[in-house]
Design a protein around this motif. Structure first.
Motif: not given
Lengths: 219, 474
Positions: B144-145, B152, B235
């Motif tokens: 997700s990051s 994000s 994300a």
């Protein structure tokens, strides 16, 4: 057996240090209070006749984790931060205490007890055999598989941490990945803290602006 | 000291080991080969795992004294998970065209997460299940990051902190269940609960509630859904696509396993779960109505779908398992398909405004047609797969006596028509206002057509596949 006086004293220590950890506005104090709370929980384990668990609690939760936490606080300079929301923290604590009291009342009214029945304490050696022994030796399903796949968990954590932290360096877009950049000098010495006092004087605010400097290097 | 070799059956773990090995290679090989080669390797690895899962069907092998089982439930979910990951891998190829490259390690982390999800589906032991859950979660936190944008990173951080909190609650619940029964094996827990000398019912009930919260968070059930819109929107779109289908399917596999096999005779969690489902259905569908961003709208729609599948957890395992699997299979195709269209139409990972879809029907007929298809199926319009999935789940819940919830689910799914039909109306009945980019490559177009065909086939001839799924029940 468990001495009720000590039990309540230790419980009081656990709860009060935990509340302080949540409501303190200073990060470092909160971390140390949390360590104290973990330490008290470890004492409770010893009192309840689980010395192995108590020792692990001392070593890991009251020892290693607070050290890493304090380390991070110092490294990120966040000990100067003032945390802002003790009011919500206190409200949350109040709500949780109310919930706990309500729950205990509910359980005691419904007649069944929260004391575990049919539980026999085991020694550390037995615990090891139960965890890693096979079905033939212990008559129980071993946790051998869980033991094996814990390594995958650690691997994912490690690879993920490297990817997330390493990427602030320069990556060649579209061709190779981050892990392959490990060999490269990331910052041309920009980010390194001055080794000599003279350098520190030359850049007086170096420590204070490290986060910003980092951003600039990335940009 | 005599050594007894442990019960290890590598055949039973073939799909899992294939995915894991591919992940390890995808971690190491970016040093030497290009990003595209890694994408190809991941796709091949997933296809081999898919073939292995199909080959193992009905063999019912198990390993490690039954802690890992390749029964039809695990294999069926494994196939759904692998398909979800394959769609994500193919979609990620197009991301490069809009400049937001996915580094090669994306595939490694994705595959680790897939191996975690497969563990979660195959585990018959609470510790193995928990580790699978954590492997999956850690992978998805990193994914997700993955983009270096503030959004994000915020999404990853938020997901990590809240997810860690939910995991802690889940672990506490597992500890309480173990404390009450003294067992980790799912069937063994049920046996212990049913035995006449079982006296710890209140501890087991509290444990069940905590486990419910942990899984409720992961499948995004209200009121534990708060992270979903932010994380799904922040994300990268490909990751959201993977999260909304594979992570949800795997979490439901664990959810069904724990509550269907281990805790079905523990009282105290059924009523809270009903409240959670009712709340999820209402919040998910009503909040989706108010969204103007397609990505955020799909995020809330996936909250609503968690409510529908949640009904299967309440139903008796014999019907609930197979209907949930069928639903999640269709859901994977249609939701991942919708995200794939979104992915190629948006210029960055912020998604796109629904208004900007106006006139897409004439300018990009294929994308518009497939998106229409997926949205109609998500809404549950009859000839498509989504309808059959909903029908199976509703009938499973109704035959267990949850009529009120089924009526609520049917009503909210009528509400959902409003937000699913609005983009379709815009695409076909409004003139074009904004020019949307089109990053779709050949692979994505083929993927979209295959997904649409899958949704149609699963809707038209449900018996062909559902007959197989009947084998899922014990």
């Amino acid at each position: 057996m468990v001495n009720p006086v000590f039990f309540y004293l230790i419980s009081l220590a656990i709860i009060s240090t935990a509340i302080y950890a949540v409501s303190s506005s200073k990060l470092l104090n909160a971390a140390l209070a949390l360590a104290l709370s973990f330490f008290s929980i470890g004492m409770l384990y010893f009192m309840l006749g689980a010395p192995f668990l108590g020792m692990l609690q001392f070593l890991i939760n009251a020892g290693a984790i607070p050290i890493v936490t304090v380390f991070i606080i110092f490294m990120t300079q966040s000990r100067v931060l003032k945390l802002k929301s003790p009011a919500t923290a206190v409200a949350a604590i109040g709500a949780m205490v109310m919930l706990a009291i309500g729950f205990v009342l509910y359980i005691s009214r419904s007649g069944s007890s929260l004391n575990a029945q049919n539980v026999t304490p085991v020694s550390a050696a037995m615990l090891g055999e139960k965890l890693l022994g096979s079905a033939e030796t212990t008559g129980k399903v071993g946790t051998l598989f869980a033991f094996e796949i814990a390594s995958i968990l650690l691997l994912v954590a490690m690879v993920g941490a490297i990817i997330l932290t390493k990427r602030e360096g320069e990556t060649i877009k579209g061709n190779v990945g981050v892990l392959s950049e490990v060999e490269k000098s990331v910052t041309q010495g920009e980010l390194e803290t001055p080794a000599r006092a003279a350098d520190a004087v030359a850049r007086p605010a170096a420590d204070a602006v490290i986060p910003e400097a980092r951003e600039k290097v990335v940009a | 000291m005599n050594f007894v070799a442990p019960d290890v059956n590598y055949y039973s773990m073939l799909p899992f080991i294939t995915v894991l090995l591919t992940a390890v290679f995808a971690t190491i090989l970016p040093f030497y080969v290009s990003r595209k080669a890694i994408a190809g390797l991941s796709a091949v690895g997933l296809l081999v795992a898919l073939a292995a899962s199909i080959g193992l069907w009905n063999t019912n092998l198990s390993s490690f004294y039954g802690a890992y089982r390749s029964d039809n439930f695990a294999l069926g979910f494994g196939i759904v998970l692998i398909v979800g990951a394959l769609i994500a891998v193919i979609s990620s190829v197009d991301v490069a065209k809009r400049g937001g490259t996915m580094q090669a390690e994306f595939f490694a982390i994705l595959l680790y997460a897939v191996s975690g999800t497969m563990l979660l589906a195959s585990a018959h032991d609470l510790i193995v299940l928990l580790i699978g859950f954590e492997v999956m979660s850690l992978g998805v936190y990193v994914l997700s990051s993955f983009q270096e944008t503030a959004k994000s990173e915020e999404a990853g951080m938020k997901y990590f902190l809240l997810g860690g909190f939910a995991s802690a609650i889940l672990i506490f619940g597992i500890a309480l269940v173990f404390g009450a029964t003294g067992k980790f094996g799912l069937e063994a827990i049920n046996t212990a609960v049913l035995s006449p000398e079982f006296k710890n019912s209140s501890i087991a009930a509290v444990g069940a509630l905590f486990i419910l919260i942990g899984f409720g968070f992961k499948v995004a059930m209200a009121p534990f859904h708060q992270w979903t819109p932010d994380v799904y929107t922040g994300a990268p779109t490909v990751v959201t696509q993977f999260m909304s289908v594979a992570v949800k399917a795997a979490a439901f596999a664990g959810f069904l396993h724990i509550f269907g096999l281990a805790l079905q005779n523990v009282s105290g969690w059924q009523t809270p779960l009903q409240f959670l489902i009712a709340l999820t259905l209402m919040i998910g569908n009503l909040a989706a109505l108010r969204q103007s961003n397609l990505k955020r709208m799909l995020a809330y729609s996936s909250v609503a779908h968690a409510g529908y599948v949640g009904l299967a957890v309440l139903a008796s395992p014999s019907q609930g398992f197979s209907s949930a699997l069928y639903y999640l299979g269709i859901y994977t195709l249609m939701n991942a398909g919708a995200f794939a269209v979104l992915n190629v139409l948006s210029k960055d990972d912020d998604g796109l405004e629904i208004e900007s879809l106006a006139g897409l029907g004439s300018s990009k007929p294929l994308l518009a047609a497939t998106l229409t298809f997926f949205l109609l199926s998500l809404a549950g319009i009859p000839p498509l797969g989504g309808f059959i999935g909903k029908y199976l789940i509703f009938s499973a819940a109704a035959s267990s006596g949850y009529y009120g919830l089924v009526i609520l689910a049917a009503l909210t799914s009528a509400v959902s028509l409003a937000y699913y039909l609005r983009p379709i109306g815009l695409m076909y009945f409004r003139p074009r206002v904004t020019v949307l980019p089109d990053f779709s490559g050949r692979s994505t177009r083929v993927l979209l057509v295959v997904c649409a065909a899958g949704v149609l086939i699963l809707g038209l001839v449900p018996n062909a596949v559902y007959g197989l799924l009947e084998l899922v029940k014990k």
